[in-house]
Design a protein around this motif. Structure first.
Motif, mmCIF file in Angstrom:
data_model
loop_
_atom_site.group_PDB
_atom_site.id
_atom_site.type_symbol
_atom_site.label_atom_id
_atom_site.label_comp_id
_atom_site.label_asym_id
_atom_site.label_seq_id
_atom_site.Cartn_x
_atom_site.Cartn_y
_atom_site.Cartn_z
ATOM 1 N N THR A 82 0.862 -1.187 0.000
ATOM 2 C CA THR A 82 0.000 0.000 0.000
ATOM 3 C C THR A 82 0.896 1.234 0.000
ATOM 4 O O THR A 82 2.071 1.164 0.385
ATOM 5 C CB THR A 82 -0.906 0.033 1.246
ATOM 6 N N GLN A 83 0.328 2.352 -0.399
ATOM 7 C CA GLN A 83 1.116 3.594 -0.402
ATOM 8 C C GLN A 83 1.568 3.963 1.007
ATOM 9 O O GLN A 83 2.651 4.510 1.186
ATOM 10 C CB GLN A 83 0.294 4.733 -1.024
ATOM 11 N N LEU A 84 0.751 3.633 2.004
ATOM 12 C CA LEU A 84 1.133 3.911 3.397
ATOM 13 C C LEU A 84 2.367 3.094 3.791
ATOM 14 O O LEU A 84 3.328 3.630 4.365
ATOM 15 C CB LEU A 84 -0.036 3.588 4.339
ATOM 16 N N ASN A 86 5.411 4.341 1.955
ATOM 17 C CA ASN A 86 5.871 5.601 2.536
ATOM 18 C C ASN A 86 6.641 5.351 3.840
ATOM 19 O O ASN A 86 7.632 6.029 4.131
ATOM 20 C CB ASN A 86 4.673 6.514 2.796
ATOM 21 N N ALA A 87 6.195 4.351 4.623
ATOM 22 C CA ALA A 87 6.896 4.006 5.870
ATOM 23 C C ALA A 87 8.297 3.466 5.570
ATOM 24 O O ALA A 87 9.280 3.851 6.221
ATOM 25 C CB ALA A 87 6.084 2.971 6.649
ATOM 26 N N THR A 131 -0.606 12.927 0.720
ATOM 27 C CA THR A 131 -1.444 12.515 1.851
ATOM 28 C C THR A 131 -2.715 11.801 1.404
ATOM 29 O O THR A 131 -3.571 11.491 2.219
ATOM 30 C CB THR A 131 -1.821 13.753 2.695
ATOM 31 N N TYR A 150 -3.583 6.537 0.547
ATOM 32 C CA TYR A 150 -2.687 5.687 1.335
ATOM 33 C C TYR A 150 -3.126 4.219 1.319
ATOM 34 O O TYR A 150 -2.306 3.333 1.506
ATOM 35 C CB TYR A 150 -2.625 6.177 2.791
ATOM 36 N N HIS A 151 -4.420 3.986 1.085
ATOM 37 C CA HIS A 151 -4.940 2.613 1.135
ATOM 38 C C HIS A 151 -4.713 1.855 -0.176
ATOM 39 O O HIS A 151 -4.825 0.635 -0.215
ATOM 40 C CB HIS A 151 -6.440 2.645 1.443
#
Length: 306
Positions: A105-107, A110-111, A176, A179-180
């Protein structure tokens, strides 16, 4: 004011190709083969060497500290540098699916990018601090700066805080929204805004490189006190940071050129070509190879490790 970008249009060139000739198909297969072979060489040769060297350095420096209850300024900064490079090597396992990409996922992507950038900025600025310490060893200042360098824990604390703020900025510039959604994940996310690459180039390469070059200029141009050892003797005593600095500059110059090239494509609303994608992948693997090589240089050339 920084405006939000809609990056939903962007995708890897290899994911949406329309072939118009057999030559294009052959070129695309050749690019994929190059990426795959480079990845296999990196995982087979560089990763084990880098991990063994890094873990050996940690064991030696921690053992020395436990034995003597004191750690040299230089050793503490090299310990910090080694930990940062080890984290980068572990994160480099994301290249294993190449020529395809890790699905996340994009989240999550990003992490991963945050931790990668935190290690990247840490290593860069730890190296600058190491060169500054060595410069002040040879040219002792009569200022408050000497007190700071006698307390390297302050340098490490400053570098950690600075790297954390820069990494947080990078994470914010990945956008932002969405993210999902699942995406093809690279440690420098393709879906990040163009400002991400610009910030990374400026603070992760431009400024540290200028500071390193200034350290070298002062080292070679300024006359040392009479009691200081000769310049050649000084460099022979501390060869690892100087060799790492030159190697890092060359590898990061290539990597950051590709980062800027990617930002330019984004600003032009272009996804680029499979060749652009190939060179970006090569630059990323070169960056990881440099991390492994730097740890080998410390193990082989830094006196306590030798």
């Amino acid at each position: 004011r920084m405006t939000s970008h809609n990056m939903t249009w962007i995708s890897y060139p290899s994911k949406n190709l329309v072939f118009t000739s057999p030559e294009e198909i052959e070129a695309f297969i050749a690019y994929q083969n190059i990426i795959s072979r480079l990845m296999h060489c990196y995982i087979a040769f560089f990763v084990p060497t880098g991990l063994i060297a890094g873990l050996s350095i940690l064991i030696i420096l921690i053992k020395n500290y436990l034995q003597y209850k004191v750690i040299e300024n230089l050793d503490l900064l090299l310990l910090h540098f080694t930990l940062s490079k080890l984290v980068m090597i572990f994160l480099s396992f994301t290249v294993i699916p190449r020529p395809d990409y890790l699905k996340a996922t994009q989240l999550a992507c990003n992490a991963l990018s945050f931790f990668f950038n935190f290690s990247y900025f840490n290593a860069q600025h730890a190296l600058v601090s190491t060169l500054l310490i060595l410069l002040l060893k040879r040219l002792p200042p009569r200022t408050a700066l000497s007190k700071v360098t006698q307390r390297p824990i302050l340098c490490v604390g400053f570098v950690l805080t600075y790297a954390f703020c820069l990494s947080l900025t990078g994470a914010a510039l990945a956008g932002t929204d969405n993210y999902h959604l699942e995406t093809d994940c690279q440690l420098d996310p393709l879906f990040a805004w163009p400002e991400y690459e610009i910030i990374k180039f400026t603070f992760g390469f431009g400024i540290p490189s200028v500071l390193q070059i200034l350290c070298f200029i002062v080292l070679f141009a300024k006359e040392a006190p009479a009691e200081a050892p000769a310049l050649q003797q000084h460099v022979r005593t501390y060869p690892a940071p100087y060799i790492i600095s030159i190697t890092t500059f060359l590898c990061h110059l290539f990597y950051n050129s590709m980062i800027l090239s990617r930002a330019t494509l984004k600003l032009q609303k272009s996804t680029g070509t499979p060749k652009n994608e190939l060179v970006m992948n090569i630059a990323e693997i070169v960056l990881f190879c440099e991390s492994c090589a730097s740890l080998v240089f410390i193990l082989c050339l830094h006196k306590p490790c030798k």
